[in-house]
Write a protein that holds these residues in place. Structure first.
Motif, mmCIF file in Angstrom:
data_model
loop_
_atom_site.group_PDB
_atom_site.id
_atom_site.type_symbol
_atom_site.label_atom_id
_atom_site.label_comp_id
_atom_site.label_asym_id
_atom_site.label_seq_id
_atom_site.Cartn_x
_atom_site.Cartn_y
_atom_site.Cartn_z
ATOM 1 N N GLN A 119 -10.945 163.702 -5.675
ATOM 2 C CA GLN A 119 -11.179 163.408 -4.256
ATOM 3 C C GLN A 119 -11.953 164.534 -3.568
ATOM 4 N N HIS A 120 -11.704 165.773 -3.974
ATOM 5 C CA HIS A 120 -12.437 166.928 -3.440
ATOM 6 C C HIS A 120 -13.932 166.775 -3.733
ATOM 7 N N TYR A 121 -14.257 166.502 -4.986
ATOM 8 C CA TYR A 121 -15.663 166.378 -5.359
ATOM 9 C C TYR A 121 -16.293 165.084 -4.856
ATOM 10 N N LYS A 122 -15.496 164.058 -4.687
ATOM 11 C CA LYS A 122 -15.996 162.814 -4.088
ATOM 12 C C LYS A 122 -16.497 163.106 -2.674
ATOM 13 N N ALA A 123 -15.709 163.843 -1.900
ATOM 14 C CA ALA A 123 -16.091 164.200 -0.529
ATOM 15 C C ALA A 123 -17.370 165.032 -0.517
ATOM 16 N N ILE A 124 -17.499 165.945 -1.481
ATOM 17 C CA ILE A 124 -18.690 166.796 -1.562
ATOM 18 C C ILE A 124 -19.914 165.967 -1.935
ATOM 19 N N ALA A 125 -19.753 165.083 -2.923
ATOM 20 C CA ALA A 125 -20.873 164.247 -3.370
ATOM 21 C C ALA A 125 -21.388 163.349 -2.254
ATOM 22 N N GLU A 126 -20.469 162.895 -1.407
ATOM 23 C CA GLU A 126 -20.848 162.007 -0.304
ATOM 24 C C GLU A 126 -21.407 162.762 0.900
ATOM 25 N N ALA A 127 -21.304 164.095 0.868
ATOM 26 C CA ALA A 127 -21.756 164.909 2.007
ATOM 27 C C ALA A 127 -23.193 165.393 1.861
ATOM 28 N N THR A 128 -23.772 165.232 0.675
ATOM 29 C CA THR A 128 -25.128 165.729 0.454
ATOM 30 C C THR A 128 -25.844 164.860 -0.566
ATOM 31 N N GLU A 129 -27.169 164.832 -0.458
ATOM 32 C CA GLU A 129 -27.980 164.147 -1.464
ATOM 33 C C GLU A 129 -28.444 165.108 -2.553
ATOM 34 N N LYS A 130 -28.164 166.395 -2.379
ATOM 35 C CA LYS A 130 -28.584 167.378 -3.368
ATOM 36 C C LYS A 130 -27.845 167.172 -4.695
ATOM 37 N N PRO A 131 -28.495 167.481 -5.816
ATOM 38 C CA PRO A 131 -27.794 167.460 -7.105
ATOM 39 C C PRO A 131 -26.650 168.472 -7.098
ATOM 40 N N ILE A 132 -25.519 168.065 -7.648
ATOM 41 C CA ILE A 132 -24.321 168.918 -7.660
ATOM 42 C C ILE A 132 -23.963 169.285 -9.095
ATOM 43 N N ILE A 133 -23.731 170.575 -9.304
ATOM 44 C CA ILE A 133 -23.193 171.077 -10.568
ATOM 45 C C ILE A 133 -21.739 171.440 -10.319
ATOM 46 N N LEU A 134 -20.826 170.732 -10.966
ATOM 47 C CA LEU A 134 -19.417 171.077 -10.888
ATOM 48 C C LEU A 134 -19.211 172.426 -11.575
ATOM 49 N N TYR A 135 -18.158 173.138 -11.179
ATOM 50 C CA TYR A 135 -17.902 174.456 -11.778
ATOM 51 C C TYR A 135 -16.411 174.583 -12.057
#
Length: 291
Positions: A119-135
């Motif tokens: 859910q944390h990363y879902k919120a982040i993914a929906e907040a930006t169109e930039k490519p996201i690298i999980l860490y």
């Protein structure tokens, strides 16, 4: 996402004796890396002492690196934390026009469940169109994000394009590599395992030691990407000792000591970190002298 294949480096934040940011040394570090084969730069990650960098300093650091880079290599910005709403707010309010991707660390201290990670990363993914690298770095966050959670995120969000996996757990790497979507990148966050992960099907590394020996480490990774394991391992063995040294006490005290020996920047770190001990500094100096 070919722009994140190869050797990225997690840049340190150089400091002066008074512990203000040394922007001249930062410029020197960025130029040194670009000229010597680093494929992309990671700004304000763990190695950049992000925990003790102010918002104002972060923007000044971004501005400096953007200027020196001049669009030569992709830039990845660290935007993460354990307050999901604050991470989302930063993504929505910070100017990311010169940034090619986001590196977002798994929530630390809070120790969420696997559903909490999702859910944390879902919120982040929906907040930006930039490519996201999980860490994923359980040694720092106190909780492992399991391969199944990473793969679920990879399948559900098109802008979650990669993971920097830094659990020093070979079995978890293999689980990710075995079941990942075809275009999802598995990036090593462990310098000591980078070559093996790359040869097994990974996309390279986000490295700490790479910023001190960019020509050698990037060559090693690119040889591994080409499947040239014998040539790649020759370089790996040459750098094995220094990789061990830089993580012997704390990061980035170790790598800053290497960079000081190379004349790139000083070895100052901000509390609660402290400089490398005399014993470790001597080992590092001896390695650099005879490299």
């Amino acid at each position: 996402m070919q722009k994140f294949v190869g050797m990225g480096v997690a840049l340190v934040t150089p400091f002066k004796k008074d512990l203000t940011v040394d922007f001249e040394a930062l410029r020197k570090l960025v130029q040194f890396n670009i000229e010597n084969g680093t494929d992309y730069l990671v700004i304000n990650g763990t190695t950049g002492e992000s925990a003790t960098i102010t918002k104002e300093e972060k923007q000044q650091i971004i501005n400096t690196i953007v200027e020196v880079n001049n669009k030569r290599v992709p830039l990845v910005l660290g935007v993460g934390g354990n307050n999901t709403l604050e991470v989302v707010k930063e993504l929505q309010t910070r100017d990311l026009s010169e940034i090619d991707g986001i590196l977002s660390v798994a929530p630390y201290y809070s120790k969420p469940t696997q559903e909490g990670f999702y859910q944390h990363y879902k919120a982040i993914a929906e907040a930006t169109e930039k490519p996201i690298i999980l860490y994923n770095v359980p040694g720092r966050t106190a909780k492992n994000m399991e391969a199944s959670t990473t793969l679920r995120l990879a399948r559900d969000f098109s802008n979650i394009v990669a993971i920097k996996e830094a659990g020093n757990n070979q079995q978890q790497y293999y689980s990710l590599l075995k079941d990942k979507p075809e275009d999802f990148l598995i990036i090593s966050g462990d310098d000591d395992l980078a070559i093996g992960v790359t040869l097994a099907g990974g996309s390279g590394v986000i490295s700490v030691i790479g910023q001190a020996f960019p020509a050698e480490f990037s060559k090693m990774i690119n040889l591994a990407l080409e499947g040239k394991n014998t040539e790649a391992y020759k370089i790996h063995y040459k750098l094995m000792d220094i990789v061990d040294y830089i993580f012997e006490e704390n990061n980035p005290a170790g790598i800053k000591t290497v960079l000081q020996e190379l004349g790139v920047c000083s070895n100052y770190v901000r509390l609660p970190l402290v400089k490398a001990t005399t014993q470790l500094s001597s080992k590092i100096a001896n390695f650099v002298k005879h490299f």
